[in-house]
Scaffold this motif. Structure first.
Motif, PDB file in Angstrom:
ATOM      1  N   SER A 634     112.503  17.523 -72.423  1.00 46.68           N
ATOM      2  CA  SER A 634     112.810  16.858 -73.693  1.00 46.68           C
ATOM      3  C   SER A 634     111.517  16.599 -74.446  1.00 46.68           C
ATOM      4  CB  SER A 634     113.550  15.539 -73.418  1.00 46.68           C
ATOM      5  OG  SER A 634     112.680  14.598 -72.795  1.00 46.68           O
ATOM      6  N   GLY A 635     111.559  15.698 -75.403  1.00 47.74           N
ATOM      7  CA  GLY A 635     110.350  15.285 -76.097  1.00 47.74           C
ATOM      8  C   GLY A 635     109.838  13.941 -75.634  1.00 47.74           C
ATOM      9  N   LEU A 636     110.424  13.398 -74.576  1.00 49.22           N
ATOM     10  CA  LEU A 636     110.127  12.032 -74.147  1.00 49.22           C
ATOM     11  C   LEU A 636     108.918  11.967 -73.225  1.00 49.22           C
ATOM     12  CD1 LEU A 636     113.761  10.882 -73.333  1.00 49.22           C
ATOM     13  CD2 LEU A 636     112.359  10.071 -75.245  1.00 49.22           C
ATOM     14  N   PRO A 637     108.055  10.981 -73.398  1.00 47.55           N
ATOM     15  CA  PRO A 637     107.078  10.633 -72.368  1.00 47.55           C
ATOM     16  C   PRO A 637     107.697   9.634 -71.392  1.00 47.55           C
ATOM     17  CG  PRO A 637     106.653   9.336 -74.330  1.00 47.55           C
ATOM     18  CD  PRO A 637     107.860  10.213 -74.629  1.00 47.55           C
ATOM     19  N   ILE A 638     106.992   9.321 -70.321  1.00 47.49           N
ATOM     20  CA  ILE A 638     107.454   8.277 -69.407  1.00 47.49           C
ATOM     21  C   ILE A 638     107.138   6.895 -69.979  1.00 47.49           C
ATOM     22  CG2 ILE A 638     107.272   7.331 -67.077  1.00 47.49           C
ATOM     23  CD1 ILE A 638     108.694  10.007 -67.253  1.00 47.49           C
ATOM     24  N   VAL A 639     105.919   6.713 -70.476  1.00 44.51           N
ATOM     25  CA  VAL A 639     105.550   5.473 -71.166  1.00 44.51           C
ATOM     26  C   VAL A 639     105.832   5.689 -72.652  1.00 44.51           C
ATOM     27  CG1 VAL A 639     103.644   3.935 -71.772  1.00 44.51           C
ATOM     28  CG2 VAL A 639     103.864   4.787 -69.430  1.00 44.51           C
ATOM     29  N   GLN A 640     106.851   5.005 -73.151  1.00 44.23           N
ATOM     30  CA  GLN A 640     107.384   5.291 -74.480  1.00 44.23           C
ATOM     31  C   GLN A 640     107.157   4.116 -75.431  1.00 44.23           C
ATOM     32  OE1 GLN A 640     111.552   5.979 -73.851  1.00 44.23           O
ATOM     33  NE2 GLN A 640     111.227   7.541 -72.288  1.00 44.23           N
ATOM     34  N   ALA A 641     106.554   4.396 -76.568  1.00 45.28           N
ATOM     35  CA  ALA A 641     106.478   3.384 -77.620  1.00 45.28           C
ATOM     36  C   ALA A 641     107.886   2.983 -78.043  1.00 45.28           C
ATOM     37  CB  ALA A 641     105.708   3.931 -78.819  1.00 45.28           C
ATOM     38  N   LEU A 642     108.066   1.722 -78.397  1.00 49.58           N
ATOM     39  CA  LEU A 642     109.385   1.235 -78.783  1.00 49.58           C
ATOM     40  C   LEU A 642     109.977   2.036 -79.929  1.00 49.58           C
ATOM     41  CD1 LEU A 642     108.570  -1.104 -76.894  1.00 49.58           C
ATOM     42  CD2 LEU A 642     109.489  -2.702 -78.594  1.00 49.58           C
ATOM     43  N   ILE A 655     104.079  -2.592 -82.823  1.00 53.04           N
ATOM     44  CA  ILE A 655     104.025  -3.202 -81.496  1.00 53.04           C
ATOM     45  C   ILE A 655     103.383  -2.221 -80.523  1.00 53.04           C
ATOM     46  CG2 ILE A 655     105.399  -4.042 -79.553  1.00 53.04           C
ATOM     47  CD1 ILE A 655     107.378  -5.169 -81.561  1.00 53.04           C
ATOM     48  N   ASP A 656     102.254  -2.613 -79.948  1.00 53.47           N
ATOM     49  CA  ASP A 656     101.539  -1.744 -79.016  1.00 53.47           C
ATOM     50  C   ASP A 656     101.236  -2.439 -77.692  1.00 53.47           C
ATOM     51  OD1 ASP A 656      99.387  -3.464 -79.658  1.00 53.47           O
ATOM     52  OD2 ASP A 656      98.709  -2.122 -81.241  1.00 53.47           O
ATOM     53  N   ASP A 657     101.913  -3.553 -77.412  1.00 51.83           N
ATOM     54  CA  ASP A 657     101.726  -4.216 -76.116  1.00 51.83           C
ATOM     55  C   ASP A 657     103.049  -4.357 -75.359  1.00 51.83           C
ATOM     56  OD1 ASP A 657     102.907  -6.149 -77.698  1.00 51.83           O
ATOM     57  OD2 ASP A 657     101.476  -7.731 -77.197  1.00 51.83           O
ATOM     58  N   GLU A 658     104.067  -3.610 -75.798  1.00 54.35           N
ATOM     59  CA  GLU A 658     105.325  -3.463 -75.076  1.00 54.35           C
ATOM     60  C   GLU A 658     105.671  -1.976 -75.091  1.00 54.35           C
ATOM     61  OE1 GLU A 658     108.539  -5.783 -76.642  1.00 54.35           O
ATOM     62  OE2 GLU A 658     107.324  -7.581 -76.895  1.00 54.35           O
ATOM     63  N   TYR A 659     106.548  -1.581 -74.168  1.00 56.68           N
ATOM     64  CA  TYR A 659     106.920  -0.170 -74.134  1.00 56.68           C
ATOM     65  C   TYR A 659     108.160   0.001 -73.267  1.00 56.68           C
ATOM     66  CZ  TYR A 659     104.565  -0.322 -69.562  1.00 56.68           C
ATOM     67  OH  TYR A 659     104.188  -0.646 -68.279  1.00 56.68           O
ATOM     68  N   TYR A 660     108.800   1.137 -73.442  1.00 59.31           N
ATOM     69  CA  TYR A 660     109.852   1.558 -72.527  1.00 59.31           C
ATOM     70  C   TYR A 660     109.217   2.349 -71.386  1.00 59.31           C
ATOM     71  CZ  TYR A 660     113.917   0.366 -75.426  1.00 59.31           C
ATOM     72  OH  TYR A 660     114.892  -0.290 -76.122  1.00 59.31           O
ATOM     73  N   PHE A 661     109.693   2.086 -70.189  1.00 60.65           N
ATOM     74  CA  PHE A 661     109.319   2.879 -69.017  1.00 60.65           C
ATOM     75  C   PHE A 661     110.518   3.742 -68.680  1.00 60.65           C
ATOM     76  CE2 PHE A 661     108.868   3.042 -64.225  1.00 60.65           C
ATOM     77  CZ  PHE A 661     107.847   3.982 -64.234  1.00 60.65           C
ATOM     78  N   GLY A 662     110.451   5.036 -69.065  1.00 60.38           N
ATOM     79  CA  GLY A 662     111.664   5.831 -69.075  1.00 60.38           C
ATOM     80  C   GLY A 662     112.587   5.292 -70.147  1.00 60.38           C
ATOM     81  N   ASN A 663     113.848   5.606 -70.032  1.00 56.52           N
ATOM     82  CA  ASN A 663     114.796   5.196 -71.068  1.00 56.52           C
ATOM     83  C   ASN A 663     115.432   3.839 -70.816  1.00 56.52           C
ATOM     84  OD1 ASN A 663     114.507   7.447 -72.690  1.00 56.52           O
ATOM     85  ND2 ASN A 663     116.142   8.586 -71.680  1.00 56.52           N
TER      86      ASN A 663
END
Length: 751
Positions: A634-642, A655-663
């Protein structure tokens, strides 16, 4: 350089003293538009400008015309190609690795519109004269310009238009297209430095461009796309520059080049995105889509999808700078097992050679008397071995004469050359040359003479350190150093990855530098971060932007690489150690490394907390594998910007101090000594994964207290999380068929 009032100097890099014999050529309105083999070929005349600060056409100079080729591909990709140096358009090279789904869409030109065979409107070429209401001749009339608008995914509500951006006709802020010529001698000139610009909106946001240690929204900044040793994660230098950006208007741009570039994202002018390439060829891919993931997938379809790393790589890696003997390593590995700290990889950094930092791809025979047996014993104990090396041959290295004689390394342009262009920050070694990966025989020598013997012993991973810099005053087999420097990382990492996969059976490296295409060869880490809150925050910023630049897998040194104020010797902050550990659990790969002791038992106050988080990491491996396999297609990284999941939420573009880890996981690491942080939860219901607490989204929670042994991690109600049900010492002990699924039901109370 000092800022002026002139675009010529501030963006186009002209000599402010006007002593250099160089000229600017500005694109004018098209003179011809034809269909050719499914492309639209637009002939653009360029008018030379006077050699002065204010722009004005030099009408004594004859115009030069160059074709702008418009080509379309499925899905949602438009390519713009023009060259002033007779380069040829290619659809395959080291950077371009087009997926089978990328297929040419023939175009036709109808009454100003460029139309694909499926009826999609791809572009509009406006040939009409601008509206004028004359009342003053105080200033000259504006110079003509190509007025071309593109629709990468056929959505005419989000045009991407060339920008002819100026305050007044003499004072330009951006050029739609342009190039520079320089005088080589009395009769000859050569073309160099080409530029292209696109209009942007006042509230447009930009992300990507590589591992950028900057805030989430890059609007209002200019970047030199020139790989350098970043020397940390809190400055403008960058190990991994990627000539790609993603816009909040849902389009992306990939500038297909390895040349030094400059990219202004609404900085030199808030009305324009501007790109300047040191080479007078522009090859630009506009990528459309309705979501960031769709656009990022389009980028990967052009430059390659990430390969899936092996299972064991998702376990914990233990390292220091450095371990010096087999006995030291085995003592550490035995203690990890005895105290049931789960771990899969032991990494040997600079100290496994005859002399620390003297990279010869040979184990020290006194401190590692039986390297094959040493590696075999570690394997029996569940440990894989990773080795450090770099792509330079040092003075004093046993391979030096062979490398020089056979031209396996770069050759100095002068006999008295004593360059240290590749020298380390940590060593006074003089590197005699850079391994020349533009020369197939040198690449094979590196793969099969230097790396293969180590891999045959059982080594599982090569740390491809450095590669951001090469000897710039040397000669290379088939490239100038200026054109090689950025893409060198790709050639270097490809060679190491290929031989590792061939011999060891697992496709993996541990790399620091990066350019377009490097995402194909995982994995990459964030370089020499400071062991501090600032280092942790800078690392995450870089990882988020790298994930928005096509990379799926990314890691960092836990708990930061170097100490302060004494780089090598200041003790670690134990709070930083714990908080960085928690952050590391929720990134694709997790390695402890740095200049001081990294093994947790050296910090007995926090060691029990650390062990619990390590065990959680291993319980999450089934989920990590699932998400990694998804990322690889896909186009997804593991550490994903919101913003990947919430592109219409204006908050998350900042926001650069939170993130998705996977989906599934929304992670909010604590990056301060106060054990508090503000938490933003996007719209909807959220469940604290560790405690089961339920919270309403679409709002901020301010100054939330977070005990040291906790970290805010959220999932959605009804989420299903694959986990391993038992504690293990390494992934060798895992049978993924035994994974269970945790369901976030109303009865869920946390883990």
């Amino acid at each position: 350089m000092k800022q002026t009032n002139y675009h010529l100097f501030d963006f186009m890099d002209f000599d402010p003293t006007m002593q250099r014999e160089e000229a600017l050529w500005k694109a004018y309105a098209p003179t011809s538009i034809v269909e050719r083999d499914g492309d639209i070929v637009v002939t653009i005349p360029y008018q030379q400008q006077r050699h002065q600060e204010d722009m004005a056409p030099d009408m004594e100079a004859a115009q030069q015309s160059y074709d702008l080729i418009i080509r379309a591909y499925e899905p949602n990709i438009i390519r713009l190609f023009t060259t002033m140096t007779d380069d040829q358009m290619t659809e395959s090279d080291e950077m371009l690795l087009m997926a089978p789904e990328v297929k040419r869409k023939p175009l036709r030109y109808v009454d100003g519109d460029v139309i694909a065979t499926d009826g999609t409107k791809v572009a509009n070429i406006n040939l009409s004269e601008p509206r004028i209401d004359p009342w003053s001749d105080l200033l000259p009339a504006p110079q003509p310009a190509p007025l071309i608008t593109f629709y990468p995914d056929g959505d005419t509500s989000k045009p991407v238009a060339l920008s002819d951006d100026h305050f007044s006709p003499p004072r330009y802020d951006a050029l739609p297209l342009g190039f520079c010529s320089v005088c080589c001698n009395d009769t000859a000139t050569k073309n160099e430095r080409a530029t292209i610009s696109f209009k942007c909106d006042a509230d447009e946001h930009f992300v990507g461009t590589g591992e950028r240690f900057r805030k989430m929204d890059l609007s209002g900044q200019t970047f030199q796309l020139k790989n350098q040793d970043g020397q940390g994660v809190n400055n403008r230098r960058c190990y991994k520059n990627i000539p790609f950006y993603l816009s909040s208007r849902m389009y992306g741009v990939f500038f297909h080049t390895s040349d030094y570039c400059k990219l202004s994202l609404a900085d030199h002018s808030s009305r324009s995105v501007q790109f300047l390439c040191d080479h007078a060829t522009l090859d630009v891919f506009l990528i459309g889509g309705q979501t960031p993931e769709e656009i990022l997938k389009g980028y990967r379809m052009l430059t390659g999808f990430p390969a899936m790393p092996p299972l064991w790589s998702f376990g914990i890696w233990m390292s220091r700078m450095t371990y010096f003997s087999a006995d030291e390593v085995e003592d550490i590995c035995n203690r990890l097992r005895q105290e049931h700290y789960p771990c899969d990889v032991i990494h040997l950094d600079t100290g496994w050679f005859r002399t620390d930092w003297l990279c010869e791809w040979r184990f020290n025979p006194e401190r590692f008397p039986d390297p094959k047996g040493f590696i075999s014993r570690l394997k029996e104990n569940g440990f894989k071995v990773s080795l450090w090396q770099l792509p330079y041959i040092a003075q004093g290295a046993e391979q030096l004469e062979e490398a020089k004689k056979n031209h396996y390394i770069s050759q100095p342009t002068k006999e008295e050359e004593t360059s240290t262009g590749g020298a380390s920050n940590f060593s006074a070694l003089d590197y005699a040359g850079t391994i020349d990966f533009t020369y197939p025989k040198a690449t094979d020598w590196y793969k099969y003479s230097l790396l293969k013997p180590l891999l045959d012993m059982g080594v599982k991973c090569i740390k491809t350190d450095f590669g951001e810099n090469i000897h710039m005053d040397h000669q290379y087999h088939s490239s100038s150093p200026e054109r090689l420097n950025n893409i060198y990382a790709l050639l270097y990492q490809k060679a190491a990855y290929e031989v590792t996969r061939e011999v060891a059976g697992d496709g993996i490296i541990w790399a620091r530098a990066g350019w377009a295409g490097c995402q194909r060869y995982p994995l990459h880490w964030g370089g020499d971060s400071e062991s501090s809150w600032a280092g942790m925050a800078g690392s995450l910023k870089g990882g988020l932007h790298l994930g928005l630049s096509g990379f799926a897998f990314w890691s960092h040194d836990v708990p930061g690489f170097h100490s302060t104020p004494d780089f090598m010797n200041s003790p670690l902050d134990e709070q930083v150690y714990v908080r960085w550990t928690q952050f590391g659990v929720f990134t694709s790969h997790m390695r402890y490394h740095g200049t001081c002791k990294r093994e947790p038992w050296h910090y007995p106050t926090i060691a029990p907390i650390v062990k619990r988080w390590w065990k959680l990491r291993y319980r999450l491996i089934p989920y990590i594998i699932e998400q990694s396999e998804l990322a690889c297609r896909s186009g997804l990284p593991i550490v994903q910007a919101l913003l990947i999941h919430h592109p219409n939420d204006r908050q998350v573009w900042h926001i650069d101090d939170e993130y998705y880890f996977g989906n599934e996981f929304l992670v909010c690491p604590v990056m301060n000594a106060e054990n508090r942080r503000d938490i933003y939860l996007p719209e909807g219901q959220w469940v604290h994964f560790l405690t089961g607490e339920r919270l309403e989204g679409g709002r901020w929670y301010n100054n939330v207290e977070v005990p040291l042994d906790e970290m805010p991690v959220f999932v959605r109600p009804d989420a299903r999380i694959k986990m391993y049900p038992h504690d293990v010492d390494s992934t060798d002990d895992m049978d993924l068929e035994k994974a269970i699924t945790i369901e976030i039901t109303k009865e869920y109370k946390g883990i």
